[in-house]
Design an enzyme around this catalytic site. Structure first.
Site, PDB file in Angstrom:
ATOM      1  N   ASP A 144       0.778  -1.384  -0.004  1.00 11.16           N
ATOM      2  CA  ASP A 144      -0.012   0.086  -0.060  1.00 11.16           C
ATOM      3  C   ASP A 144       0.956   1.419  -0.202  1.00 11.16           C
ATOM      4  OD1 ASP A 144       1.027  -0.165   2.429  1.00 11.16           O
ATOM      5  OD2 ASP A 144      -0.598   0.413   3.465  1.00 11.16           O
ATOM      6  N   GLU A 145       2.071   1.022  -0.410  1.00  9.91           N
ATOM      7  CA  GLU A 145       2.861   2.297  -0.254  1.00  9.91           C
ATOM      8  C   GLU A 145       3.837   2.320  -1.776  1.00  9.91           C
ATOM      9  OE1 GLU A 145       6.256   3.464   3.241  1.00  9.91           O
ATOM     10  OE2 GLU A 145       5.446   1.543   2.931  1.00  9.91           O
TER      11      GLU A 145
END
Lengths: 427, 374
Positions: A144-145
């Site tokens: 998620d990054e």
């Protein structure tokens, strides 16, 4: 001087809700919104770090709107650990990786949801697709990054990177239903630090003031300064990054070793790492925490096999092979044991990963009670180098053929469609 | 115990036994050699618990007794004594020090109790056969370079010795592999070896045995069981544990249908490999062989150093199959070609498949080599 200049050249400002140029106003002259970002370098900065806010928990809240105002913890079982906690739960002190019983003591009314990784991966994929529309220079850092280099995209997006990012954030909220925080800066380091500065739904911009801003921060803020390095620095009275900024290279070497001078540059907010879309991950792993501590070797092995399969699957998905295997164990007393074994040749076969990890486990399963077992592939090798014919392993070719068949079926019918007989006992 | 012996005889025996002694020992007595005089026989014994070497030494005179003394020190002293010296060993028994005299030189050595010296029992060795030292040397020399040092596959850390059938001819075979290359050598099956179990002889045993074979021309008596093997060469007896494991079914990886045959002179080839590979210090970089009708081009390159190429033409190579490109690790190539006297025969299938290498004049040795991607 700065004040004088700001009067001559107005500081660029953008409304996060409607893209309007907010000028010097504190509320947007067009939409009345109060979410104005203002920075002297707003039109120039191009390195962005994008990070989802409490990703798993946000996805769950999106799918169950009735939980919106409740503390939500994503994690497994009473004996599990917190995988993610929403911001409401975090107010009570819940943190990810915290044992579940501690989390529930801190926040007894939390709603605990078992993680559904397939769902998160699907959402992450959507998210990445939207990021890819911003720039091809996109380097995912985790599920998620990601870090993005938006240099030279102004013509494409009809405005500076800041504007493209504001629109991206709104689009993610509207289309995917989760929120992200953005850090915009001159380099990767400062972008990452910025992204963490006003979570959730943050949009933080750091330009030339990086060094001044870091000066007051504790040394541990800097990636690369762990507990040991922090202790050594403290021994010299250095606790703030400002004190590190003035270290001579030689002193830095003495205190922090080989990476010392580089760390000092980082303490000043300097970082020349490029965003590299092809950069490979360093290790890939799978692990599980038990519902009750395990001591028996046979029991531990039974838990290890599905992990080896999962790891093999992840390796295939990422186009990697394992050149070495790491066995990770956590004792009932939370002591971490990792044991490493270099493989004779890179592999992507669960059987080979399992066999190597089992040999490592043999020496550790001495009656100690364990709460967690994990297996990782490290270092990684390209998939093309995996499972080359081995003169000492005539059966390997057959295993490779079987695994290829399994992968094909799974590609068509899903992971649960087919597996090895060995895995049935572990279900 | 009182012994008189010639320096030369004692030195030779000490050289053999002390080589088995591990240089770093956690058990002090394993650093010692046992000296035993009994029934007009003087024997020296050393062991590392895996291997035991016992050697009989001709003595000029003796009275019975036994003691253990530091092997390395004793060897060093004897080695430094003048040639032709007569050495006298004196031990009063018990904890008394061992006295050593030669001419006007005298020394005393601290001993450890003989009872503490571990005896490695050979058990019942039910299979016995005799092998010429020449054959045994070949079985070792032609295969030992391929022994794996990788500890995870411990069953590859030795030479697999077994009886086999080679196109109807019974043979005694030695095989070693590390997964990248495989070496197989066979001799006519000696009488009595037909029913032996397949055994894996550990690397250290192979090394120690090979040293003993340098000085022997006679026959070597071999005796073995499932767990132990014993070699008797003249006055020396070496007993070793075997590796408890299953050697892979190596026959399955030996290609049978490789039909692209290249013949090249050994010296031409290995010199060219050496020159071409010199461009890269990195051992794992491949040497590429590009083969077409009666032309072999060897090449290697290194990103930091440059590139090298050498051609061997129709006067020196014979090849009349379809063109082929294949890469091998230089050291693996030379390890194998070092075993070949005059002409090498390569049998290829394609650039990615195992290649067979043999001495064109002698089929008793066979090598299989995995290619590298180039």
């Amino acid at each position: 001087m700065a004040a004088a200049r700001s009067r001559l050249i107005p500081v660029p400002a953008l409304c996060r809700d409607c893209d309007a140029d907010a000028g010097a106003a504190t509320t947007c002259p067009r939409c009345g919104g109060r979410r104005i970002i203002r920075h002297a370098e707003l039109a120039e900065l191009a390195i962005a770090h994008i990070d989802c806010d409490a990703f798993y928990a946000s996805v769950e809240k999106r799918d169950r709107p009735e939980l919106a105002a409740r503390p939500v913890i994503v994690g497994g079982g009473v004996r599990g650990v917190v995988t993610a906690a929403c911001y409401i739960a975090r107010i009570s002190g819940v943190r990810s990786a915290m044992p579940m019983f501690t989390a529930l003591r801190a926040c007894p009314d939390a709603v605990v949801i078992r993680p559904d990784f397939a769902k998160y991966v699907a959402v992450a994929r959507q998210l990445r697709a939207l990021m890819a529309e911003l720039t091809p220079l996109l380097q995912p850092l985790s599920i998620d990054e990601a870090v993005l280099d938006l240099s030279g995209t102004a013509a494409l997006h009809g405005g500076p990177p800041a504007l493209a990012l504001i629109r991206f954030v709104r689009r993610v909220e509207a289309e995917i239903g989760v929120t992200v925080s953005v850090g915009l800066a001159r380099n990767r380091l400062m972008a990452k630090i910025a992204a963490g500065r006003d979570k959730p739904r943050g949009f933080c911009v750091i330009g030339g003031e990086a060094a001044a801003l870091l000066a007051a921060e504790p040394v541990r803020l800097l990636p690369g300064i762990g507990p040991a390095a922090a202790k050594r620095l403290e021994g010299k009275g250095i606790t703030r990054l400002g004190q590190m900024q003035v270290l001579e290279p030689r002193a830095a070497l003495r205190l922090l070793g080989e990476d010392g001078p580089a760390l000092v540059r980082r303490a000043r907010g300097e970082d020349d790492r490029a965003v590299d879309p092809r950069r490979e991950t360093r290790s890939i792993s799978a692990e599980t925490t038990f519902d009750a501590d395990l001591t028996q070797r046979a029991e531990l092995e039974r838990r290890l096999w599905p992990l080896a399969e999962k790891l093999a699957r992840r390796l295939s998905e990422q186009g990697c092979a394992a050149a070495g295997v790491v066995l990770k164990l956590k004792t009932a007393g939370f002591a971490l044991r990792t044991r490493t074994q270099r493989l004779p040749g890179p592999t992507r076969l669960p059987d080979v990963l399992f066999a190597a990890a089992r040999r490592l486990l043999e020496r550790e399963a001495d009656g100690t009670a364990f709460r967690l077992i994990g297996i990782a592939a490290q270092p990684l090798a390209p998939l093309a180098a995996a499972d080359l014919p081995d003169l000492a392993d005539p059966g390997r070719a057959r295993l490779v053929a079987a695994q290829t068949a399994i992968d094909t079926l799974r590609g068509r019918f899903g992971a649960a469609a087919i597996g090895r007989g060995r895995g049935l006992a572990g279900r | 115990m009182k012994i008189k012996a010639d320096r030369a005889a004692l030195l030779k025996a000490l050289a053999h036994v002390q080589s088995v002694v591990e240089k770093r020992n956690t058990i002090p007595i394993l650093a010692n050699v046992k000296i035993e005089a009994k029934d007009v026989r003087l024997t020296l014994t050393a062991t590392d618990m895996e291997i035991a070497v016992v050697e009989e030494v001709p003595a000029t005179s003796m009275t019975d007794g036994a003691c253990t003394a530091p092997a390395a020190t004793l060897y060093e002293i004897v080695r430094k004594l003048p040639e032709g010296a007569e050495i006298q060993l004196d031990h009063a028994g018990g904890d008394a020090q061992l006295g050593l005299r030669a001419g006007r030189y005298a020394t005393t050595l601290v001993v450890l109790p003989t009872d503490d010296f571990p005896s490695m029992t050979a058990g019942t060795l039910s299979y016995r056969f005799a092998l010429s030292a020449h054959d045994l040397r070949n079985l070792i020399d032609r295969t030992r370079f391929a022994i794996s040092t990788e500890e995870t596959r411990y069953y590859l850390n030795g030479i697999y010795l077994h009886a086999a059938d080679s196109d109807g001819v019974p043979v005694l075979r030695a095989v070693a592999t590390d997964g990248h290359r495989l070496a197989r050598f066979q001799v006519a099956l000696p009488e009595g070896a037909g029913k032996i179990p397949g055994v894996i002889v550990p690397r250290k045993t192979v090394v120690e045995l090979r040293k003993l074979l340098d000085e022997t021309t006679a026959e070597v008596d071999v005796a073995l069981s499932e767990t132990r093997i014993q070699f008797k060469a003249g006055p020396v007896t070496l007993t070793s544990k075997l590796i408890d494991g299953t050697f892979p079914e190596y026959e399955r990886v030996i290609p049978r249908d490789n039909d692209k045959v290249l013949r090249v002179g050994k010296k031409d080839f290995s010199d060219a490999v050496g020159r071409v590979a010199a461009i890269s210090a990195e051992r794992s970089r491949p040497v590429k062989l590009a083969i077409e009708r009666n032309l072999l081009t060897l090449s290697a390159s290194s990103p930091d150093q440059g590139a090298a190429k050498e051609e061997l033409d129709g006067e020196r190579v014979k090849y009349d199959s379809t063109p082929l490109e294949i890469g091998f690790q230089a050291r693996y190539l030379t390890d194998i070609t070092d075993q070949i006297d005059r002409e090498i025969e390569f049998r290829f299938s394609d650039g990615a498949a195992p290649t067979v290498v043999q001495d064109a004049a002698d089929p008793s040795a066979l090598y299989v080599l995995m290619p590298m991607r180039v």
